[in-house]
Structures are given as structure tokens and as C-alpha cells.
Scaffold this motif. Structure first.
Motif, PDB file in Angstrom:
ATOM      1  N   UNK A 160       0.775  -1.233   0.000  1.00 16.63           N
ATOM      2  CA  UNK A 160       0.000   0.000   0.000  1.00 16.63           C
ATOM      3  C   UNK A 160       0.805   1.281   0.000  1.00 16.63           C
ATOM      4  N   UNK A 161       2.105   1.179  -0.011  1.00 13.73           N
ATOM      5  CA  UNK A 161       2.936   2.380   0.055  1.00 13.73           C
ATOM      6  C   UNK A 161       2.902   3.182  -1.245  1.00 13.73           C
ATOM      7  N   UNK A 162       2.945   2.502  -2.389  1.00 10.22           N
ATOM      8  CA  UNK A 162       2.973   3.178  -3.684  1.00 10.22           C
ATOM      9  C   UNK A 162       1.585   3.180  -4.308  1.00 10.22           C
ATOM     10  N   UNK A 163       1.290   4.266  -5.035  1.00 10.29           N
ATOM     11  CA  UNK A 163       0.024   4.406  -5.758  1.00 10.29           C
ATOM     12  C   UNK A 163       0.354   4.695  -7.224  1.00 10.29           C
ATOM     13  N   UNK A 164      -0.024   3.776  -8.107  1.00 11.02           N
ATOM     14  CA  UNK A 164       0.289   3.950  -9.527  1.00 11.02           C
ATOM     15  C   UNK A 164      -0.478   5.138 -10.098  1.00 11.02           C
TER      16      UNK A 164
END
Length: 194
Positions: A160-164
Motif C-alpha cells: 500500500x505504500x505506492x500508488x500507480x
């Protein structure tokens, strides 16, 4: 303009979204050189939330293809390099190093909703720089928004750390790479003075 006309054309006027690419590989050295060129572009509070995930293995590309539109699938399958451009929602953890004259800068982003909005905002700015950097390297970019971002996030970023935010094909343009140039708004339609 300070920049020579041919450089202006390369970066902006003649630049196009490539829809086909040659099979010439794009190396990590090239990608690192592009990032090194664009990394000093200004962002809010020197935030640098953009994360670039290079999709190189056939397995990763097959996984990515399950999340893209039917129109974009063949382009992604054929591109020499595909990158997932994402916003790091914990970018604020790097701020003490990136904003050394203000050790409390990290605390500006204590609210998770504000932090995520700023991660996405500043990553978007950096994405613009990256696309221009790809052009400056003599390569072409094929940015695509037609994908299931929550699906990509779940598959590639399960913590959940990165959001594309964007997928981009990178390479040398192939045959019939360009569609007809579409119109743009005139300066008088965009610029006002108050």
C-alpha cells in the motif's frame, strides 16, 4: 528563449506520443541518465515522491497486461520497456535528508490524506519532467492512463505504500508510431491577466 530552436522542437513542438517502438532495448544506464537529468526539477518542499518501476521480466509484463485496456495491451506487450510511475505515500520519510535546513519538514505531512494528496501532486509534476527527459535522451514515450490503478497497486504494491499514476512505454519510435497531430488551445484561450 534561451534554449535553441532545435532543442525546443525535440522537447515540445515535434514531440509526440509514440504508439509503436522498435525492438531496440532501453538500458538501465539510459533510464538512470534520464532520471539524473530531471531529478532537480522543482517540487513542493523538495518532495520527491515519484517512484519508477521498470517492468522488464516477461512474468511482470504478463501481470501488468491483466490490468490494462484492450487498446493499450498490444502497445505494452510490444514496447521495449514499460514503466509504472507511482507516488510514494511515505515520501515524507526522506524529507529530513532532502530538506536539511528544516528538520521538522517531515511533520508537515502528519495527516495521511494530505500526505497522499501531496505525494500524487508532486509525483505528477515529476512525471512531466520525466516525459520531457525521455525526449531529451532521444527516446520516445507512450504514456497511458487506460489501466486499472487499484488492480496494479494490489498486484505490484501490496504493502500500500505506492500508488500507480501512469504507465509509460519507452523506446525508439517504430513504423507508423505517430497519429495525426491534434489541435492545442491557443495562448489567448489559456492565459489571462488580472
Amino acid at each position: 528563449m534561451s534554449l535553441a530552436t532545435d532543442a525546443q522542437d525535440l522537447l515540445f513542438r515535434a514531440a509526440r506520443t509514440a504508439n509503436t517502438f522498435t525492438d531496440e532495448p532501453v538500458t538501465d544506464t539510459q533510464v538512470h541518465a534520464i532520471y539524473d537529468l530531471i531529478r532537480f526539477g522543482p517540487t513542493g518542499a523538495n518532495a520527491q515522491p515519484l517512484r519508477i518501476v521498470l517492468v522488464r521480466t516477461p512474468e511482470a509484463r504478463a501481470r501488468l497486461l491483466t490490468h490494462v485496456s484492450a487498446t493499450n495491451g498490444p502497445k505494452i506487450a510490444a514496447a521495449p520497456l514499460v514503466a509504472i510511475l507511482a507516488a510514494d505515500t511515505r515520501f515524507h520519510e526522506t524529507l529530513p535528508r532532502l530538506f536539511p535546513h528544516n528538520p521538522g519538514a517531515r511533520d508537515w505531512y502528519a495527516d495521511p490524506a494530505f500526505r497522499e494528496s501531496q505525494a500524487r501532486f508532486n509525483a505528477s509534476i515529476q512525471i512531466g519532467y520525466l516525459l520531457v527527459g525521455i525526449r531529451a535522451a532521444g527516446l520516445s514515450a507512450g504514456p497511458m492512463g487506460g489501466f486499472d490503478a487499484p488492480g496494479v497497486d494490489k498486484d505490484f504494491f501490496p504493502d500500500g505504500r505506492l500508488r500507480s499514476q501512469l504507465l509509460v512505454n519507452i523506446g525508439r519510435p517504430g513504423p507508423n508510431a505517430w497519429q495525426a497531430r491534434l489541435p492545442r488551445l491557443e495562448p489567448t484561450e489559456v492565459i489571462t491577466t488580472v
